[in-house]
Design a protein around this motif. Structure first.
Motif, PDB file in Angstrom:
ATOM      1  N   TRP A  81      -2.764   4.745   3.427  1.00 11.79           N
ATOM      2  CA  TRP A  81      -1.398   4.835   3.954  1.00 11.79           C
ATOM      3  C   TRP A  81      -1.002   6.299   4.130  1.00 11.79           C
ATOM      4  N   GLY A 104      -3.387   2.805  -0.974  1.00  9.96           N
ATOM      5  CA  GLY A 104      -2.322   3.804  -0.954  1.00  9.96           C
ATOM      6  C   GLY A 104      -2.773   5.102  -0.310  1.00  9.96           C
ATOM      7  N   LEU A 153       2.226   1.588  -3.419  1.00  5.24           N
ATOM      8  CA  LEU A 153       1.195   2.129  -4.308  1.00  5.24           C
ATOM      9  C   LEU A 153       1.079   3.645  -4.142  1.00  5.24           C
ATOM     10  N   ALA A 154       1.155   4.122  -2.905  1.00  8.21           N
ATOM     11  CA  ALA A 154       1.102   5.568  -2.670  1.00  8.21           C
ATOM     12  C   ALA A 154       2.253   6.247  -3.394  1.00  8.21           C
ATOM     13  N   SER A 191       1.813   6.123  -7.169  1.00  5.04           N
ATOM     14  CA  SER A 191       0.695   7.002  -7.549  1.00  5.04           C
ATOM     15  C   SER A 191       1.019   8.473  -7.316  1.00  5.04           C
ATOM     16  N   GLY A 203       0.822  -1.213   0.000  1.00  3.72           N
ATOM     17  CA  GLY A 203       0.000   0.000   0.000  1.00  3.72           C
ATOM     18  C   GLY A 203       0.852   1.258   0.000  1.00  3.72           C
TER      19      GLY A 203
END
Length: 166
Positions: free
Chosen positions: A121, A118, A29-30, A33, A26
């Motif tokens: 998080w 994400g 992913l943050a 992204s 996660g």
């Protein structure tokens, strides 16, 4: 338009003990992204939150952390069946110990963040950083570093590496 980075008088050091399968993914992913969250967090990856010994949290505070985050898979989604349930029980008891020894419980957070979250998080990391920033530095454990005589054996090279990286 770029937002100006806000300067604070105190920037907390936060150690995050995270599950490889969910929270670490996660957080990744943050990052991929391009979601922004405070750079105050140092991530230490574990196969499962069930493998995080409370001694690691004490060690993080001893080594200068102002706050600690423990985060893993949502209940029922653990890759190791029930590791996160064991962790949840262990840290409920551990919070009582921290409270007993005088650590403000606002410095420790336990959360569930999946690989697809994400944004969550970012929210967890930001909220904990802001909360710990308001509390100020944690100095009570610094003197313990010089006096450490812990003789506990860490059963695996993986745990030894994690302990030393704190």
């Amino acid at each position: 338009m770029h937002a100006e980075k806000q300067q604070h008088a105190f920037e907390p050091k936060i150690v995050a003990f995270v599950c490889t399968w969910c929270t670490y993914a996660g957080a990744d992913l943050a990052g991929t992204s391009r979601l922004q969250y405070p750079a105050n967090i140092r991530v230490v990856k574990f196969p499962c939150t069930g493998r995080i010994d409370p001694v690691f949290i004490l060690r993080a505070f001893q080594k200068g952390a102002d706050g600690v985050l423990v985060s893993g898979c949502h209940p029922g989604d653990c890759h190791y069946m029930a590791g996160n349930f064991h962790a949840r029980r262990r840290f409920a008891a551990f919070r009582q110990l921290l409270d007993f020894i005088g650590v403000d419980l606002n410095r420790l957070q336990f959360s569930w963040v999946s690989a697809a979250e994400g944004g969550k998080w970012v929210d967890v990391a930001t909220e904990l950083t802001e909360r710990v920033r308001e509390l100020g530095p944690l100095r009570e454990f610094a003197a313990l570093e010089a006096e450490e005589h812990w003789s506990g054996a860490l059963a695996t090279p993986e745990l030894q590496e994690a302990y030393n990286s704190i």
